[in-house]
Design a protein around this motif. Structure first.
Motif, PDB file in Angstrom:
ATOM      1  N   ARG A 139       2.756   5.295  20.149  1.00  0.00           N
ATOM      2  CA  ARG A 139       2.681   4.291  19.299  1.00  0.00           C
ATOM      3  C   ARG A 139       2.541   2.796  19.919  1.00  0.00           C
ATOM      4  O   ARG A 139       1.814   1.792  20.161  1.00  0.00           O
TER       5      ARG A 139
ATOM      6  N   SER B  99       4.420   9.524   8.892  1.00  0.00           N
ATOM      7  CA  SER B  99       3.457   8.782   9.301  1.00  0.00           C
ATOM      8  C   SER B  99       2.019   9.074   8.871  1.00  0.00           C
ATOM      9  O   SER B  99       1.830  10.247   9.069  1.00  0.00           O
ATOM     10  N   LYS B 100       1.104   8.161   8.602  1.00  0.00           N
ATOM     11  CA  LYS B 100      -0.305   8.421   8.170  1.00  0.00           C
ATOM     12  C   LYS B 100      -1.055   8.332   9.274  1.00  0.00           C
ATOM     13  O   LYS B 100      -2.224   8.836   9.271  1.00  0.00           O
TER      14      LYS B 100
ATOM     15  N   ASP C 231      -2.883   4.632  -3.010  1.00  0.00           N
ATOM     16  CA  ASP C 231      -4.133   4.812  -2.511  1.00  0.00           C
ATOM     17  C   ASP C 231      -4.463   6.429  -2.322  1.00  0.00           C
ATOM     18  O   ASP C 231      -4.500   6.830  -1.616  1.00  0.00           O
TER      19      ASP C 231
ATOM     20  N   PRO D  95       0.936  -1.092  -0.212  1.00  0.00           N
ATOM     21  CA  PRO D  95       0.143  -0.017  -0.110  1.00  0.00           C
ATOM     22  C   PRO D  95       0.860   1.135  -0.151  1.00  0.00           C
ATOM     23  O   PRO D  95       1.915   1.365   0.832  1.00  0.00           O
TER      24      PRO D  95
ATOM     25  N   TYR E 170       0.709   5.433   0.196  1.00  0.00           N
ATOM     26  CA  TYR E 170       0.134   6.760   0.128  1.00  0.00           C
ATOM     27  C   TYR E 170       1.064   7.731   0.529  1.00  0.00           C
ATOM     28  O   TYR E 170       1.459   7.867   1.446  1.00  0.00           O
TER      29      TYR E 170
ATOM     30  N   GLY F 138       4.995   0.499   2.607  1.00  0.00           N
ATOM     31  CA  GLY F 138       5.705   1.160   1.445  1.00  0.00           C
ATOM     32  C   GLY F 138       6.669   2.337   1.865  1.00  0.00           C
ATOM     33  O   GLY F 138       7.002   3.142   1.217  1.00  0.00           O
ATOM     34  N   ASP F 139       7.204   1.922   3.174  1.00  0.00           N
ATOM     35  CA  ASP F 139       7.928   3.243   3.691  1.00  0.00           C
ATOM     36  C   ASP F 139       9.312   2.516   4.250  1.00  0.00           C
ATOM     37  O   ASP F 139      10.037   3.090   4.865  1.00  0.00           O
TER      38      ASP F 139
ATOM     39  N   GLU G 247       4.348   8.471  -0.788  1.00  0.00           N
ATOM     40  CA  GLU G 247       5.458   7.802  -0.372  1.00  0.00           C
ATOM     41  C   GLU G 247       6.314   8.059  -1.356  1.00  0.00           C
ATOM     42  O   GLU G 247       7.395   7.271  -1.640  1.00  0.00           O
TER      43      GLU G 247
ATOM     44  N   ARG H 252      11.385   5.133  10.259  1.00  0.00           N
ATOM     45  CA  ARG H 252      11.087   5.999   8.838  1.00  0.00           C
ATOM     46  C   ARG H 252      12.194   6.876   8.465  1.00  0.00           C
ATOM     47  O   ARG H 252      12.258   7.844   9.182  1.00  0.00           O
TER      48      ARG H 252
END
Ligand code: UDP
Ligand code: MG
Length: 314
Positions: free
Chosen positions: A130, A203-204, A41, A8, A10, A93-94, A12, A198
């Motif tokens: 987190r 981060s989303k 996405d 996925p 988004y 995807g990161d 990136e 990352r």
């Protein structure tokens, strides 16, 4: 096709090339037939043009682009739908997940497991926002679903494709696939995987994800335990509340007759009315649920069981 990787993506743009290169390097060294399905996405940065550029030079890279941002679950779901491999492996995807872990996941699949779930034992994310919520969420999810994993949230997992076929994902549910699969009799195991901070992009997600996960957990728990028998959940609570209502009603009467406490001065009377009313509501809800369950299963020809083998049955 042996392996499908699902990514996925988004926003990136600074990661896609590195992810693609790392995945290709790992997969090329494995002597197998593979495809990489990257799902954009609805990115608003240059992710898609990057993907298109990479895909032009490699037919094994397949790209799907959403019209708008539908969320990580939808992106993974699309990837699963298009994937043709016998084993499907989603990965972030990161580059926070490490493609070098893929051969180890596959070894476990070869040993006969249907789902191998990554466990970011040494997770490189912030502690308070987190890791702590994730620790709690994983404990609750494990307890409620009965499938004990340390890290439901890790995207890197490996699935035998049959396992994914019966599962439709909604909301934030990609993380619950191991639990849903287990309900269909899949063999699930967990494997510690590498996790990295990352490097590019942001981060989303924030802390608000915890609430979304908890709400989805309720849905998953309900679907796992009661989707074929909602009256068993609601009806039971209906009966309990009605019984409690009858008790408190009897108490009210007793107090009126023997203790001369007038009913309209006794708060128990109101409680009685509430309880009886709620009990009826619960039962009606259970019956409506039964009706919905029939529509759900019968309209789609969904069986309520899963067959493993057949003998002399064609
Ligand atoms: N992602 C996505 N759609 C979204 C949000 C995230 O496809 O609406 C992708 C994102 O590009 C990444 C993966 O899902 O590849 C995980 O997201 P992120 O790294 O932001 O989550 P975190 O690792 O911080 O939990
Ligand atoms: Mg990430």
């Amino acid at each position: 096709m042996d392996i499908s990787i699902v990514v996925p993506v988004y926003n990136e743009q600074d990661n896609v090339e590195a992810v693609y290169t790392a995945l290709s390097a790992t997969l090329k060294g494995m002597d197998c037939d593979y495809e990489i399905v990257m799902v954009d996405d609805g990115s608003s940065d240059g992710s898609y043009s990057e993907l298109a550029r990479l895909a032009a030079g490699d037919p094994a890279l397949k790209v799907i682009r959403f019209r708008r941002n539908f969320g990580q679950t939808a992106a993974m779901s699309a990837g699963f739908d298009y994937a043709r491999g016998d084993v499907v492996i989603p990965i972030d995807g990161d580059l926070q997940n490490d493609p070098a872990d893929i051969p180890r996941l596959l070894e476990k699949i070869d040993e006969g497991y249907d789902v191998v779930s990554g466990w970011r034992r040494d997770r490189k994310d912030t502690f308070i926002t987190r890791k702590i919520p994730s620790l709690l969420a994983n404990a609750i999810i494990s307890y409620l679903t009965g499938v004990h994993l340390h890290d439901y949230g890790c995207t890197l997992k490996a699935y035998r494709r049959e396992v994914l076929e019966g599962i439709n994902l909604y909301g934030e549910m990609h993380r619950f696939v191991p639990a849903l699969a287990c309900q269909f009799g899949a063999r699930v195991m967990e494997l510690p995987v590498n996790h990295r901070p990352r490097l590019h992009g942001v981060s989303k997600y924030g802390i608000s994800r915890t609430l979304r996960v908890i709400l989805d957990l309720m849905t998953v728990k309900f679907l796992m335990s009661y989707s074929t028998k909602p009256i068993q959940l609601f009806g039971r609570w209906g009966v309990y509340t009605i019984l409690a209502g009858v008790c408190s009603g009897a108490m009210t009467l007793y107090m009126k007759l023997f203790e001369h406490l007038s009913m309209n001065r006794n708060p128990l009377l109101i409680i009685t009315c509430f309880l009886l009313f709620m009990g009826v509501q619960f039962i009606v809800m259970g019956l409506l649920g039964e009706l919905n369950a029939r529509t759900y299963f019968e309209s789609q020809g969904k069986p309520i069981y899963v067959v493993k083998d057949r003998i002399n049955l064609g």
